[in-house]
Design an enzyme around this catalytic site. Structure first.
Site, PDB file in Angstrom:
ATOM      1  CE  LYS A 275      48.247  36.862  31.385  1.00  0.00           C
ATOM      2  NZ  LYS A 275      47.374  37.809  30.199  1.00  0.00           N
ATOM      3  N   GLY A 276      47.961  37.523  38.090  1.00  0.00           N
ATOM      4  CA  GLY A 276      47.021  37.823  38.853  1.00  0.00           C
ATOM      5  C   GLY A 276      48.034  38.780  39.756  1.00  0.00           C
TER       6      GLY A 276
ATOM      7  CD  GLU B  94      48.398  32.898  43.265  1.00  0.00           C
ATOM      8  OE1 GLU B  94      49.197  33.632  42.136  1.00  0.00           O
ATOM      9  OE2 GLU B  94      49.118  32.394  42.437  1.00  0.00           O
TER      10      GLU B  94
ATOM     11  CG  ASP C 139      39.571  29.091  43.852  1.00  0.00           C
ATOM     12  OD1 ASP C 139      38.608  28.661  44.653  1.00  0.00           O
ATOM     13  OD2 ASP C 139      39.274  28.896  42.505  1.00  0.00           O
TER      14      ASP C 139
HETATM   15  P1  IMP Z   1      44.028  27.919  42.387  1.00  0.00           P
HETATM   16  O1  IMP Z   1      44.940  26.757  41.496  1.00  0.00           O
HETATM   17  O2  IMP Z   1      42.363  26.566  42.551  1.00  0.00           O
HETATM   18  O3  IMP Z   1      44.294  28.130  43.445  1.00  0.00           O
HETATM   19  O4  IMP Z   1      43.442  28.974  41.613  1.00  0.00           O
HETATM   20  C1  IMP Z   1      44.201  29.624  41.681  1.00  0.00           C
HETATM   21  C2  IMP Z   1      44.297  31.105  40.440  1.00  0.00           C
HETATM   22  O5  IMP Z   1      42.963  30.675  40.077  1.00  0.00           O
HETATM   23  C3  IMP Z   1      44.952  31.853  40.869  1.00  0.00           C
HETATM   24  O6  IMP Z   1      46.248  32.381  41.390  1.00  0.00           O
HETATM   25  C4  IMP Z   1      44.141  33.297  40.380  1.00  0.00           C
HETATM   26  O7  IMP Z   1      44.668  33.735  38.457  1.00  0.00           O
HETATM   27  C5  IMP Z   1      42.882  32.564  39.321  1.00  0.00           C
HETATM   28  N1  IMP Z   1      41.821  32.591  40.343  1.00  0.00           N
HETATM   29  C6  IMP Z   1      41.232  31.480  40.865  1.00  0.00           C
HETATM   30  N2  IMP Z   1      39.489  31.957  42.064  1.00  0.00           N
HETATM   31  C7  IMP Z   1      39.634  33.687  41.347  1.00  0.00           C
HETATM   32  C8  IMP Z   1      39.028  34.220  41.217  1.00  0.00           C
HETATM   33  O8  IMP Z   1      37.807  34.597  42.233  1.00  0.00           O
HETATM   34  N3  IMP Z   1      39.093  35.748  40.188  1.00  0.00           N
HETATM   35  C9  IMP Z   1      39.674  35.822  39.285  1.00  0.00           C
HETATM   36  N4  IMP Z   1      41.229  34.925  39.840  1.00  0.00           N
HETATM   37  C10 IMP Z   1      40.990  33.633  40.279  1.00  0.00           C
END
Ligand code: IMP
Length: 171
Positions: A38-39, A94, A98
């Site tokens: 949803k982000g 996206e 992270d």
């Molecule tokens: P990744 O797979 O670790 O790159 O994470 C990506 C997802 O983690 C993003 O689409 C967000 O939904 C969530 N996410 C990562 N960091 C944050 C943050 O600081 N705040 C809120 N959601 C986050």
């Protein structure tokens, strides 16, 4: 909560990103944006309004952090796209990259659907947290390793409706 990026800063950067994206594609070719729910919903909504008319869009949903601020490393497809990607210029939209695990998963499954081109746009990037080396073609802001909310981003489904991006208390 400490505000990291104001609504004005976000909107200005999105206008710049829209210009960068449009300049990268032939003027008469459609660009198909795939928003990650949803982000990414607010970023998608503002980005498409900053772009010209040759845009179509669709949404995909993957599992996220649940109620934790730390990534589980597990990515699961929750909602698939409505239409195919074959022969299209596709950009994944996206909210934040992270660890990079979510985007790597998405790029892999969408690339397998034979788009003509596949790129990725993220509003935010936290490079210090990267676990996998993922290519992001358009990045709005590079930020430090702090948990942020607002402008689509949540903590336990809260704060998505904030216009600004803020650092969550206690982080
Ligand atoms: P990744 O797979 O670790 O790159 O994470 C990506 C997802 O983690 C993003 O689409 C967000 O939904 C969530 N996410 C990562 N960091 C944050 C943050 O600081 N705040 C809120 N959601 C986050």
């Amino acid at each position: 909560m400490e505000i990291l990026l104001t609504s004005d800063m976000i909107q200005q950067r999105i206008r710049e990103m829209a210009g960068e994206i449009e300049a990268d594609y032939p003027a008469d070719e459609n660009i198909h944006l795939v928003g990650v729910l949803k982000g990414g919903f607010m970023f998608m909504a503002d980005l498409v309004r900053a772009m010209g008319s040759r845009v179509t869009l669709d949404f995909i949903a993957v599992s996220s952090y649940a109620k934790s601020t730390k990534s589980s490393g597990e990515v699961r497809l929750v909602k698939d796209l409505d239409s195919g990607l074959e022969g299209r210029h596709v950009i994944i939209i996206e909210d934040i990259v992270d660890t990079g695990l979510t985007l790597t998963y998405l790029q892999d499954i969408l690339r397998a659907r034979a788009p003509r081109t596949l790129r990725t746009a993220c509003l935010l990037s936290k490079p210090s947290r990267r676990k996998v080396d993922v290519v992001v073609d358009y990045i709005g802001f590079t930020i430090e390793d702090r948990f942020v909310v607002g402008y689509g981003l949540d903590y336990a489904e809260q704060y998505r409706n904030l216009r600004d991006i803020a650092v969550l208390d206690g982080e």
